[in-house]
Design a protein around this motif. Structure first.
Motif, PDB file in Angstrom:
ATOM      1  N   PRO A  42       0.807  -1.238   0.000  1.00 46.95           N
ATOM      2  CA  PRO A  42       0.000   0.000   0.000  1.00 46.95           C
ATOM      3  C   PRO A  42       0.830   1.274   0.000  1.00 46.95           C
ATOM      4  CG  PRO A  42      -0.820  -1.563   1.625  1.00 46.95           C
ATOM      5  CD  PRO A  42       0.480  -2.111   1.133  1.00 46.95           C
ATOM      6  N   LYS A  87      -0.795   4.119  -3.028  1.00 47.22           N
ATOM      7  CA  LYS A  87      -0.982   5.031  -1.896  1.00 47.22           C
ATOM      8  C   LYS A  87      -1.869   6.212  -2.280  1.00 47.22           C
ATOM      9  CE  LYS A  87       1.633   7.323   1.742  1.00 47.22           C
ATOM     10  NZ  LYS A  87       2.975   7.624   2.275  1.00 47.22           N
ATOM     11  N   LEU A 142      -5.395   5.049  -2.324  1.00 43.40           N
ATOM     12  CA  LEU A 142      -5.916   4.897  -0.961  1.00 43.40           C
ATOM     13  C   LEU A 142      -6.307   6.246  -0.352  1.00 43.40           C
ATOM     14  CD1 LEU A 142      -6.364   3.383   1.719  1.00 43.40           C
ATOM     15  CD2 LEU A 142      -3.909   3.528   2.132  1.00 43.40           C
ATOM     16  N   ILE A 143      -5.471   7.243  -0.564  1.00 42.38           N
ATOM     17  CA  ILE A 143      -5.706   8.557   0.069  1.00 42.38           C
ATOM     18  C   ILE A 143      -6.784   9.341  -0.659  1.00 42.38           C
ATOM     19  CG2 ILE A 143      -4.628  10.787   0.556  1.00 42.38           C
ATOM     20  CD1 ILE A 143      -1.993   9.267   0.987  1.00 42.38           C
ATOM     21  N   GLU A 144      -6.728   9.356  -1.979  1.00 41.18           N
ATOM     22  CA  GLU A 144      -7.629  10.230  -2.738  1.00 41.18           C
ATOM     23  C   GLU A 144      -8.959   9.562  -3.064  1.00 41.18           C
ATOM     24  OE1 GLU A 144      -5.735  12.021  -6.122  1.00 41.18           O
ATOM     25  OE2 GLU A 144      -3.791  12.201  -5.105  1.00 41.18           O
ATOM     26  N   THR A 145      -8.976   8.252  -3.179  1.00 40.83           N
ATOM     27  CA  THR A 145     -10.240   7.569  -3.505  1.00 40.83           C
ATOM     28  C   THR A 145     -10.391   6.342  -2.607  1.00 40.83           C
ATOM     29  OG1 THR A 145      -9.096   6.299  -5.222  1.00 40.83           O
ATOM     30  CG2 THR A 145     -10.222   8.311  -5.907  1.00 40.83           C
ATOM     31  N   PRO A 146     -10.662   6.532  -1.312  1.00 38.12           N
ATOM     32  CA  PRO A 146     -10.741   5.397  -0.382  1.00 38.12           C
ATOM     33  C   PRO A 146     -11.826   4.397  -0.759  1.00 38.12           C
ATOM     34  CG  PRO A 146     -11.551   7.419   0.641  1.00 38.12           C
ATOM     35  CD  PRO A 146     -10.891   7.824  -0.637  1.00 38.12           C
ATOM     36  N   GLY A 147     -12.937   4.905  -1.324  1.00 38.59           N
ATOM     37  CA  GLY A 147     -14.000   3.990  -1.738  1.00 38.59           C
ATOM     38  C   GLY A 147     -13.525   3.077  -2.858  1.00 38.59           C
ATOM     39  N   THR A 148     -12.869   3.666  -3.850  1.00 38.88           N
ATOM     40  CA  THR A 148     -12.347   2.869  -4.963  1.00 38.88           C
ATOM     41  C   THR A 148     -11.283   1.889  -4.474  1.00 38.88           C
ATOM     42  OG1 THR A 148     -12.764   4.664  -6.533  1.00 38.88           O
ATOM     43  CG2 THR A 148     -11.166   2.988  -7.195  1.00 38.88           C
ATOM     44  N   TYR A 149     -10.460   2.337  -3.527  1.00 43.63           N
ATOM     45  CA  TYR A 149      -9.411   1.467  -2.985  1.00 43.63           C
ATOM     46  C   TYR A 149     -10.041   0.238  -2.316  1.00 43.63           C
ATOM     47  CZ  TYR A 149      -5.576  -0.182  -0.062  1.00 43.63           C
ATOM     48  OH  TYR A 149      -4.636  -0.965   0.553  1.00 43.63           O
ATOM     49  N   HIS A 150     -11.067   0.480  -1.498  1.00 45.19           N
ATOM     50  CA  HIS A 150     -11.738  -0.630  -0.823  1.00 45.19           C
ATOM     51  C   HIS A 150     -12.372  -1.572  -1.839  1.00 45.19           C
ATOM     52  CE1 HIS A 150     -15.157  -2.576   1.298  1.00 45.19           C
ATOM     53  NE2 HIS A 150     -14.220  -2.759   2.211  1.00 45.19           N
ATOM     54  N   ASN A 186     -17.064   6.862  -4.178  1.00 50.33           N
ATOM     55  CA  ASN A 186     -16.307   7.935  -3.526  1.00 50.33           C
ATOM     56  C   ASN A 186     -17.187   9.129  -3.139  1.00 50.33           C
ATOM     57  OD1 ASN A 186     -13.749   6.613  -3.860  1.00 50.33           O
ATOM     58  ND2 ASN A 186     -13.848   7.170  -6.027  1.00 50.33           N
TER      59      ASN A 186
END
Length: 689
Positions: free
Chosen positions: A468, A474, A477-485, A529
Motif C-alpha cells: 500500500p 498510496k 488509498l488517500i484520494e479515492t478510499p472507496g475505490t481502494y476498498h 467515492n
C-alpha cells in the motif's frame, strides 16, 4: 518535449521488438559471443620442436587423446604376428592316392596274367604312362617279384605317399617333399631298376595340396586389428621434460595433442566447435518455434534470453581460472525460470552444462555437476514470492552440489579412506556450495535490472507493487478510499478465481488493485467515492457522464505509465472494461430523447480482455459492484446476480478474445459466490440499549 521523446522511444522500441532483421542480428551476436568464449583457450600453447633438439620446456598433455603413432605400431605388430592361412585341399590327396592305386592295380593284373601275349599288351599299356627313362624290362622285373614282395611294396609306397601328402605340401616346398619321398622309396629295395620304377610312379603324384587363402588371411588380420587397444595419451601425462632431447615419438605425440606448430588440427577444432554450437542453437530454435513461439517473435525476450545465456558463459570463463566448481552455473536456470518458464530453463541447462564443460577443459564430471545443479535450481524456484526465496533456493542448490560431488568422488574412486576423502574433495565441495550461494546472490542483484530494462514482471515485482505504500496505490488509498476498498475486494475475488482456472493469481490480484487507478483524476464522479447522498451525474447530461466514466480507463493507463508500472499491469487497466456498454446512461439518454443516440459513445474504448487475468478482473469488478448495491444480500440473490452479469458479458462478446472455457466460467461463478458470501454474510441484529 519529454512526452515527444518518450513517445518516440516507445515507437522505436516497438519497431525493434517486431523487427525480423534485429532478431537475426541478436542470434548472430549470441552465436559469436558463445563461440568466442568457448574458443578462447580451446587450443593450448603451441611449440615448434624438431628431432634431436633440446626441449625448452616441460610439456604435459592438456587432454586425453589417442596416440596415432604408437597405435599404428601396435597394429602393425599385430598384423605381422598373424600367420598366413593355408587350406589343405583333400581332393588333391585323394586324386593322387587314387592314381597310385590304379597304377598298382594295372601292375598286379599284368603280374597274374598267364597268357604271354596278353601280359605283353598289359606291360605296353603300363609303359605308356611312365617316363622314357623307364624301360619295359624294369616293369617286367617288378611283376616277376613274388606276390609277398609286391604286396610289401604296394603297402609301403602307399603309406609313404599318403603320409607326405597328409602333412600338407606348399608350392614353394614341392621339391623338398619330392626329395623326401625319393629318400623313403630308396629304402624299400636294393634293386636299382625296381627303385627307379617306384620313383617314376610315385614322385609325379607328389603335388602341392596346401594352398594359400588370401581371404582367410585377411580375415585373421582384421580380427587382430580389432583386438588392438588404442594407445592413449592421458591428460596431464608428461610428454617431454625440459632439457630432454626431442625424438620422433615426442613429435608425433605433440602433433596428436595439437601442440606442434606443424599440426593441422586447429581448423578441425574450430570447425567442430562452430558445428556443435550451431546444432545446439538449432535445437533451441526448433523447441521455441514449437512450444514457445512468443520468444522468437519478440526481440526483447530473445535478447534477454541471449544476455542471460552469454552472461553465464562469461562468468564460467572468468571463474574457471580459479576453480571449475566455483562457477555460478545455476545463475541462468534461476533467472530463466523466474523471467520465462521452467521448461525453457531446463532446455538451456543442457547446452550451458556442455559449453561450460568445454570452457573448463572438457571435464565430464563438471558437466554432470552442472546438469544436476541446474535441474535442482529450476525446481527450487517453482514459487518465488519474495527475494528471500532465492536465498532458500541457493541453500538447496548448495546441498545438491555437495551430494553430487561426493557421489562423483565415490564413482571415480578418487580417495581411499576417510583421510583421503576429506583431503581430496572437501575443498571442491566447499567451492561447489559457495558457487550455489553465489548464483542466488547474483540472481537477487541482477533480477531488478533485467525486470526494469526489459519490462518483464515477475511475482516478486508484483508483490512489491501490492504494498500500500507504493506511490500509485498510496494515492488511490488517500484520494479515492472507496475505490481502494472496492479494488481490494475485487483483488480477493480475482485471485481466488485465477487459482481455480490456472491463471496467475498474483497478477490477477495486483492487477485488480490498480484496475481503477484512473479514478483518482475525477474521484467524485464515481459513486463509491461520493460521501453524501447527492449524485453529481444527476445534474449532467448522459453523454457527458458517459465520457467521464469511460475516460477512467485511459486516465489509468496514463497514471500507471507515470508511476512506471509494468506493461502487464497497464494492459489489465486498459482491458478491464473491454468495450462494455454503460447501460444506465445509455438508457437515460434514450429516455431523454436528445437527438440521435450513438451506442458507441456509451461504450468503453477497449480492447476486450486478451488474457484470463484481464477477463477475471472484468467479471470480478462488475460482480463486486453489483453485489455491493444489494440492500439485503442473500445466497440466492448473490448467485443470481453473478450468473446474470457473467451471462451478459458473454452475450455482449466481451470474453471472445480470451481463452476462458465454459468449464472455467463455471468455476469462476462458484468461487465468486463463495468469496462474496464470506464478505456479505448476514450479521446478527444486536438489541439497542
Amino acid at each position: 518535449m519529454i512526452n515527444f521523446i518518450n513517445k518516440f522511444k516507445g515507437k522505436s522500441s516497438m519497431i525493434l521488438r517486431k523487427s525480423k532483421p534485429y532478431r537475426y542480428l541478436i542470434c548472430i551476436l549470441v552465436f559469436m559471443t558463445t563461440y568466442a568464449l568457448l574458443a578462447m583457450g580451446l587450443l593450448p600453447e603451441k611449440y615448434s620442436l624438431e628431432v634431436a633438439q633440446v626441449s625448452p620446456a616441460t610439456i604435459y598433455a592438456p587432454r586425453t587423446v589417442v596416440d596415432p603413432y604408437l597405435t599404428k605400431l601396435a597394429e602393425d605388430e599385430a598384423v605381422a604376428a598373424v600367420p598366413e592361412v593355408y587350406n589343405l585341399e583333400a581332393s588333391i590327396t585323394v586324386a593322387a592316392l587314387s592314381g597310385l592305386n590304379q597304377t598298382y592295380a594295372s601292375l598286379e593284373e599284368a603280374a597274374i596274367e598267364e597268357d604271354p601275349q596278353e601280359q605283353e599288351l598289359l606291360l605296353q599299356a603300363i609303359k605308356e604312362n611312365l617316363s622314357e627313362e623307364i624301360e619295359i624290362s624294369h616293369v617286367r622285373k617288378f611283376i616277376n617279384l613274388t606276390s609277398e614282395q609286391r604286396e610289401y611294396i604296394y603297402t609301403n609306397t602307399y603309406e609313404i605317399l599318403e603320409r607326405n601328402l597328409s602333412q600338407g605340401i606348399k608350392i614353394e616346398s614341392i621339391d623338398r617333399a619330392k626329395n623326401q619321398v625319393i629318400n623313403e622309396l630308396t629304402l624299400l629295395t636294393t634293386d636299382r631298376d625296381i627303385r627307379d620304377l617306384l620313383i617314376d610312379i610315385n614322385v609325379p603324384l607328389v603335388r602341392a595340396n596346401l594352398l594359400y587363402s588370401a581371404e582367410a588371411t585377411e580375415r585373421d588380420r582384421r580380427q587382430a586389428l580389432n583386438e588392438v587397444t588404442e594407445v592413449k595419451i592421458l591428460k596431464d601425462t608428461k610428454i617431454i621434460d625440459q632439457g630432454e632431447v626431442v625424438t620422433e615419438l615426442h613429435i608425433r605425440q605433440l602433433e596428436a595433442l595439437g601442440l606442434q606448430e606443424t599440426s593441422s588440427q586447429d581448423f578441425g577444432y574450430y570447425l567442430g566447435l562452430a558445428l556443435l554450437i550451431g546444432i545446439v542453437f538449432i535445437i533451441i530454435g526448433v523447441y521455441l518455434n514449437i512450444y514457445n513461439q512468443s520468444i522468437l517473435v519478440d526481440s526483447h525476450k530473445l535478447l534477454l534470453l541471449g544476455i542471460i545465456f552469454c552472461l553465464t558463459l562469461l562468468l564460467s570463463k572468468a571463474f574457471s581460472y580459479f576453480s571449475a566448481y566455483l562457477i555460478p552455473i545455476t545463475l541462468a536456470p534461476l533467472l530463466i525460470t523466474i523471467l520465462f518458464d521452467r521448461n525453457i530453463a531446463l532446455l538451456l541447462t543442457i547446452p550451458l552444462a556442455i559449453f561450460s564443460g568445454i570452457i573448463v577443459g572438457n571435464e565430464f564430471t563438471y558437466i554432470i555437476l552442472a546438469l544436476t545443479s541446474g535441474t535442482v535450481a529450476v525446481f527450487s524456484v517453482r514459487k518465488v514470492n519474495q527475494r528471500s526465496d532465492l536465498t532458500r533456493a541457493g541453500v538447496i542448490i548448495a546441498a545438491a552440489n555437495g551430494l553430487t560431488l561426493i557421489a562423483l568422488s565415490l564413482l571415480t574412486g578418487s580417495f581411499q579412506g576417510a583421510t583421503d576423502f576429506i583431503k581430496n574433495i572437501s575443498l571442491d565441495i566447499i567451492m561447489g556450495m559457495v558457487a550455489a550461494l553465489l548464483s542466488s546472490i547474483l540472481t537477487i542483484g541482477i533480477l531488478p535490472f533485467l525486470e526494469s530494462a526489459f519490462g518483464v514482471t515477475t511475482s516478486i515485482r508484483l508483490l512489491e507493487l501490492a504494498n500500500p505504500n507504493n506511490g500509485a496505490l498510496k494515492r488511490l488509498l488517500i484520494e479515492t478510499p472507496g475505490t481502494y476498498h472496492h479494488s481490494i475486494i475485487v483483488g480477493n475475488l480475482a485471485e481466488a478465481a485465477a487459482e481455480e482456472v490456472g491463471a496467475d493469481p498474483i497478477l490477477a490480484r495486483v492487477g485488480a488493485y490498480y484496475h481503477d487507478i484512473g479514478k483518482v483524476s475525477e474521484p467524485y464522479y464515481f459513486i463509491e467515492n461520493q460521501l453524501g447522498n447527492e449524485n453529481i451525474h444527476d445534474s449532467m447530461k448522459p453523454l457527458e457522464s458517459s465520457k467521464i466514466i469511460t475516460n477512467h480507463a485511459k486516465e489509468g493507463v496514463s497514471i500507471a505509465s507515470k508511476f512506471g508500472l509494468p506493461p502487464v499491469i497497464i494492459d489489465l487497466i486498459q482491458q478491464h472494461h473491454g468495450t462494455t456498454k454503460i447501460a444506465y446512461f445509455y438508457h437515460k439518454a434514450k429516455e431523454q430523447g436528445e437527438g440521435e443516440i450513438n451506442e458507441s459513445d456509451f461504450r468503453y474504448p477497449g480492447p476486450k480482455p486478451q488474457t484470463k487475468e484481464a477477463a477475471i478482473i472484468m467479471l470480478a469488478d462488475s460482480v463486486e459492484a453489483a453485489v455491493r448495491s444489494l440492500k439485503q444480500p442473500t445466497k440466492d440473490k448473490i448467485n443470481d446476480i453473478i450468473s446474470t452479469i457473467i451471462e451478459d458479458k458473454i452475450q455482449d462478446g466481451q470474453l471472445d478474445q480470451c481463452d476462458l472455457t465454459l468449464a472455467d466460467i463455471k468455476k469462476i461463478k462458484e468461487k465468486f459466490a463463495k468469496v462474496l458470501l464470506g464478505i456479505f454474510h448476514q450479521r446478527i441484529q444486536y438489541p439497542q440499549k
